[in-house]
Scaffold this motif. Structure first.
Motif, PDB file in Angstrom:
ATOM      1  N   SER A  19       0.830  -1.208   0.000  1.00 53.44           N
ATOM      2  CA  SER A  19       0.000   0.000   0.000  1.00 53.44           C
ATOM      3  C   SER A  19       0.862   1.255   0.000  1.00 53.44           C
ATOM      4  N   ALA A  35      -0.616   5.161  -1.362  1.00 54.16           N
ATOM      5  CA  ALA A  35      -1.810   5.378  -0.550  1.00 54.16           C
ATOM      6  C   ALA A  35      -1.534   6.473   0.479  1.00 54.16           C
ATOM      7  N   ARG A  66      -3.853   6.500   3.037  1.00 55.04           N
ATOM      8  CA  ARG A  66      -4.546   5.898   4.174  1.00 55.04           C
ATOM      9  C   ARG A  66      -4.597   4.385   3.992  1.00 55.04           C
ATOM     10  N   ASN A  69      -7.135  -2.464   3.727  1.00 55.77           N
ATOM     11  CA  ASN A  69      -7.786  -1.594   2.750  1.00 55.77           C
ATOM     12  C   ASN A  69      -6.959  -0.327   2.570  1.00 55.77           C
ATOM     13  N   ASP A  70      -6.712   0.078   1.320  1.00 55.80           N
ATOM     14  CA  ASP A  70      -5.971   1.316   1.090  1.00 55.80           C
ATOM     15  C   ASP A  70      -6.638   2.154   0.007  1.00 55.80           C
ATOM     16  N   ASN A  71      -6.241   3.415  -0.046  1.00 56.00           N
ATOM     17  CA  ASN A  71      -6.748   4.326  -1.079  1.00 56.00           C
ATOM     18  C   ASN A  71      -5.643   4.657  -2.077  1.00 56.00           C
ATOM     19  N   VAL A  99      -8.645   4.253  -7.241  1.00 61.97           N
ATOM     20  CA  VAL A  99      -9.477   4.308  -6.026  1.00 61.97           C
ATOM     21  C   VAL A  99      -8.810   3.604  -4.848  1.00 61.97           C
ATOM     22  N   GLY A 100      -8.321   2.396  -5.064  1.00 67.69           N
ATOM     23  CA  GLY A 100      -7.669   1.677  -3.979  1.00 67.69           C
ATOM     24  C   GLY A 100      -7.887   0.180  -4.069  1.00 67.69           C
ATOM     25  N   THR A 116      -8.595  -3.557  -1.620  1.00 66.18           N
ATOM     26  CA  THR A 116      -8.944  -4.226  -0.367  1.00 66.18           C
ATOM     27  C   THR A 116      -8.586  -5.700  -0.480  1.00 66.18           C
TER      28      THR A 116
END
Length: 198
Positions: A15, A20, A22, A41-43, A94-95, A97
């Protein structure tokens, strides 16, 4: 047997490389359902469907610094060895998960390991533009660690890489983990001692 905390470290570092800002790491112990669920989960930059399809191939990587990427394949293998599974959901821009589900009572379920050391290492190597949360839920309660909260207390002049801060983070997470210890470790040790596994 590899500790799951090492898998968490590896995926979270992905990530960081995905730019990312976050990352949310959640470990949920669900003894009533005989499940251990790890979600990261990352953005970050996310992946195309084609990249998602290839990302678990240990010989496929978008990086040039290492030819082989083993983090996701090893996590999937560990989950499937317990009769569980791993899923990846990602959207470009977007990221991503990653969710790994383990049958916690299975003899091949790896231990969580030294989560405190993992969280401390992640915090030390965190870029200034990035924060992460670590949440551990058990039937005993919930422990939460958030680097954004720590940074707001320390102020911008004290980096998370400061040795004293790193020590404090490790001790803080150790205390939190002890408070919410659940069946995953205790029952597994009882089985091992009882002769199921030596």
């Amino acid at each position: 047997m590899e500790e799951l905390s090492l898998n968490i470290l590896d995926i979270a570092q992905n990530s960081v490389r995905a730019n990312a800002t976050r990352v949310d790491i959640t470990v949920a112990e669900l003894p009533a359902e005989d499940r251990l669920v790890i979600t990261i989960n990352d953005n970050g930059c996310g992946m195309t469907p084609e990249q998602v399809a290839h990302v678990e191939d240990p010989f496929y990587t978008t990086r040039t610094t290492r030819k082989v990427g083993l983090g996701l394949p090893l996590l999937r293998m560990a989950a499937e060895m317990t009769g569980g599974h791993m899923d990846i959901e990602s959207t470009l821009g977007v990221g991503t998960t990653v969710t790994a589900v383990f049958h916690a009572g299975h003899i091949d379920c790896p231990p969580l390991g030294d989560v405190a050391a993992t969280i401390s290492l992640l915090a030390q190597g965190l870029p200034e533009h990035m924060d992460f949360t670590y949440i551990h839920r058990t039937r005993q309660g919930e422990f939460r660690f958030d680097t954004a909260e720590i940074r707001s207390i320390l102020g911008p002049e004290v980096p998370l890489s400061e040795p004293e801060v790193a020590r404090w983070v490790k001790e803080y997470v150790e205390e939190g983990e002890t408070r919410v210890q659940c069946a995953h470790g205790e029952e597994k040790r009882t089985q091992d001692i009882g002769g199921v596994k030596s």
